[in-house]
Design an enzyme around this catalytic site. Structure first.
Site, PDB file in Angstrom:
ATOM      1  N   SER A  76       0.292   0.942   5.452  1.00  0.00           N
ATOM      2  CA  SER A  76       0.674  -0.408   5.872  1.00  0.00           C
ATOM      3  C   SER A  76      -0.440  -1.093   6.660  1.00  0.00           C
ATOM      4  O   SER A  76      -1.028  -0.518   7.573  1.00  0.00           O
ATOM      5  CB  SER A  76       1.945  -0.356   6.722  1.00  0.00           C
ATOM      6  OG  SER A  76       2.249  -1.646   7.228  1.00  0.00           O
ATOM      7  N   LYS A  77      -0.683  -2.358   6.316  1.00  0.00           N
ATOM      8  CA  LYS A  77      -1.669  -3.171   7.017  1.00  0.00           C
ATOM      9  C   LYS A  77      -1.023  -4.066   8.071  1.00  0.00           C
ATOM     10  O   LYS A  77      -1.714  -4.853   8.734  1.00  0.00           O
ATOM     11  CB  LYS A  77      -2.436  -4.023   6.004  1.00  0.00           C
ATOM     12  CG  LYS A  77      -3.265  -3.213   5.009  1.00  0.00           C
ATOM     13  CD  LYS A  77      -3.966  -4.134   4.016  1.00  0.00           C
ATOM     14  CE  LYS A  77      -4.911  -3.370   3.092  1.00  0.00           C
ATOM     15  NZ  LYS A  77      -4.191  -2.430   2.210  1.00  0.00           N
ATOM     16  N   THR A  89      10.097  -1.640   5.760  1.00  0.00           N
ATOM     17  CA  THR A  89       9.634  -1.650   4.383  1.00  0.00           C
ATOM     18  C   THR A  89      10.342  -0.549   3.599  1.00  0.00           C
ATOM     19  O   THR A  89      11.274   0.080   4.112  1.00  0.00           O
ATOM     20  CB  THR A  89       8.096  -1.522   4.332  1.00  0.00           C
ATOM     21  OG1 THR A  89       7.661  -1.695   2.988  1.00  0.00           O
ATOM     22  CG2 THR A  89       7.627  -0.193   4.871  1.00  0.00           C
ATOM     23  N   LYS A 143      15.229  -1.210   3.585  1.00  0.00           N
ATOM     24  CA  LYS A 143      15.652  -2.582   3.845  1.00  0.00           C
ATOM     25  C   LYS A 143      17.164  -2.761   3.785  1.00  0.00           C
ATOM     26  O   LYS A 143      17.732  -3.573   4.540  1.00  0.00           O
ATOM     27  CB  LYS A 143      14.953  -3.533   2.867  1.00  0.00           C
ATOM     28  CG  LYS A 143      13.451  -3.626   3.099  1.00  0.00           C
ATOM     29  CD  LYS A 143      12.790  -4.611   2.159  1.00  0.00           C
ATOM     30  CE  LYS A 143      11.285  -4.660   2.400  1.00  0.00           C
ATOM     31  NZ  LYS A 143      10.597  -5.649   1.539  1.00  0.00           N
ATOM     32  N   ASN A 170      13.886  -7.319   6.168  1.00  0.00           N
ATOM     33  CA  ASN A 170      12.583  -6.708   6.451  1.00  0.00           C
ATOM     34  C   ASN A 170      12.136  -6.917   7.888  1.00  0.00           C
ATOM     35  O   ASN A 170      11.064  -6.469   8.279  1.00  0.00           O
ATOM     36  CB  ASN A 170      11.513  -7.260   5.497  1.00  0.00           C
ATOM     37  CG  ASN A 170      11.188  -8.713   5.780  1.00  0.00           C
ATOM     38  OD1 ASN A 170      12.021  -9.474   6.265  1.00  0.00           O
ATOM     39  ND2 ASN A 170       9.962  -9.116   5.479  1.00  0.00           N
ATOM     40  N   ASP A 187      10.833 -12.132   3.398  1.00  0.00           N
ATOM     41  CA  ASP A 187      10.105 -11.886   2.149  1.00  0.00           C
ATOM     42  C   ASP A 187      10.104 -13.111   1.239  1.00  0.00           C
ATOM     43  O   ASP A 187       9.080 -13.452   0.644  1.00  0.00           O
ATOM     44  CB  ASP A 187      10.718 -10.706   1.392  1.00  0.00           C
ATOM     45  CG  ASP A 187      10.275  -9.354   1.941  1.00  0.00           C
ATOM     46  OD1 ASP A 187       9.182  -9.287   2.536  1.00  0.00           O
ATOM     47  OD2 ASP A 187      11.026  -8.380   1.764  1.00  0.00           O
ATOM     48  N   GLY A 231      11.043  -5.533 -11.657  1.00  0.00           N
ATOM     49  CA  GLY A 231      11.627  -4.832 -10.522  1.00  0.00           C
ATOM     50  C   GLY A 231      12.560  -5.718  -9.723  1.00  0.00           C
ATOM     51  O   GLY A 231      12.582  -5.690  -8.494  1.00  0.00           O
ATOM     52  N   ALA A 232      13.371  -6.494 -10.437  1.00  0.00           N
ATOM     53  CA  ALA A 232      14.204  -7.515  -9.802  1.00  0.00           C
ATOM     54  C   ALA A 232      15.291  -6.954  -8.902  1.00  0.00           C
ATOM     55  O   ALA A 232      15.778  -7.653  -8.016  1.00  0.00           O
ATOM     56  CB  ALA A 232      14.838  -8.399 -10.877  1.00  0.00           C
ATOM     57  N   GLY A 255      -0.700  -8.599  -2.949  1.00  0.00           N
ATOM     58  CA  GLY A 255       0.347  -9.003  -2.017  1.00  0.00           C
ATOM     59  C   GLY A 255      -0.089  -9.305  -0.601  1.00  0.00           C
ATOM     60  O   GLY A 255       0.772  -9.517   0.272  1.00  0.00           O
TER      61      GLY A 255
END
Length: 305
Positions: free
Chosen positions: A34-35, A81, A85, A106, A122, A147-148, A273
């Site tokens: 994770s950033k 994340t 969630k 999130n 999001d 990936g809905a 992303g």
């Protein structure tokens, strides 16, 4: 400094990093990639808030215990994340309409009375990212969402519907949630001013459905909201034969993966992303502190991460 912390690491007291106590975190599994810490720490430092932001690895089954421990330690809130969630939603009171309809959040804000408010940043983060990256609004696009039915995917699907995009094709492994999601969004695609009806503007398919090729071919924007790409060995969610140079391609993964590389090789405009991470993170900061952070400082930190 540790790259991530566990529940055991937090048993005694909150970590102190650079003289600043940890008061915010991102929780997930895995989480070391994770950033968010670099980005949010830059926002905290710019705003002169004496707090640090850490990564927390929650083992499967102990997410509620991790959240409870952060509250005990006086944390202001946290980001959440994959894969937590929906669990985060169950622990909180929805703070915005998107959280309520997706039942996934999130961002958690810990209130002084011990309650927790959950937000889903999001969707709006995604909308702002698409505008920034491609200079176009969601409402003007024919979109294929891969990936809905995932936590992020559901939020993006509802956001596309709320923005009244030109067409939305939901793609997921066959499961009952896919049909339910399509039905939940149907009313957003009924527009008397458009010739196309909701059945033509909103569709849902499995990855192996033969009609998917035509819908992807006609799409302006392809979005990868699957978990594929998280690991270096992951394949692309769709065949390269479905991607053309006219496509806009947006991948929620914040690093290069097979999907992005194959789309780029085929001449498509590709963005990862990081922009969505930036904008959803800025919105989370607003929920915690009631003010807008420095987007420029957060962006610089992400570029260095």
């Amino acid at each position: 400094m540790q790259t991530q912390y566990t529940l055991d690491d937090l048993a005694a007291e909150a970590p102190v990093i650079g003289g600043k106590p940890a008061r915010l975190a991102v929780i997930g599994n895995p989480i070391s990639h994770s950033k968010s810490p670099q980005m949010q720490q830059a926002a905290l430092d710019y705003a002169r808030i004496e707090a640090s932001y850490i990564r927390v690895l929650a083992e499967h089954g102990n997410f509620p215990s991790v959240v409870a421990r952060l509250q005990e330690l006086g944390f202001i809130g946290c980001n959440v994340t994959v894969p937590y969630k929906t669990e985060a939603y169950a622990l909180s009171t929805p703070g915005d309409p998107l959280a309520m309809v997706t039942q996934a959040v999130n961002t958690l804000a810990f209130n002084t009375d011990g309650t927790i408010t959950g937000f889903n940043t999001d969707g709006m983060g995604f909308a702002r990212a698409i505008r920034e990256c491609f200079s176009v609004d969601l409402r003007d696009l024919k979109i294929v969402l891969l990936g809905a039915c995932g936590g992020a995917g559901t939020a993006l699907a509802h956001t596309c519907a709320l923005q009244h995009c030109e067409r939305l094709t939901l793609v997921n492994r066959p499961r009952p949630e896919l049909a339910r999601l399509r039905d939940a969004l149907a009313l957003s695609f009924v527009d008397e001013e458009r010739l196309a009806g909701s059945a033509e503007r909103l569709t849902a398919f499995g990855f192996d459905h033969p009609a998917l090729r035509d819908y992807i071919g006609e799409a302006d924007l392809i979005v990868n909201a699957t978990a594929l790409g998280l690991k270096p060995t992951d394949p692309s969610p769709i065949s390269s034969s479905l991607i053309s140079a006219h496509h806009l391609v947006y991948d929620l993964q914040t690093h290069d993966d097979a999907f992005q590389m194959q789309a780029r090789d085929l001449g498509a405009r590709v963005e990862n992303g990081l922009s969505m991470l930036l904008h959803q993170g800025a919105l989370a900061f607003e929920r915690w502190f009631g003010k807008t952070p420095s987007i420029a400082a957060m962006r610089r930190a992400l570029e260095k991460a």
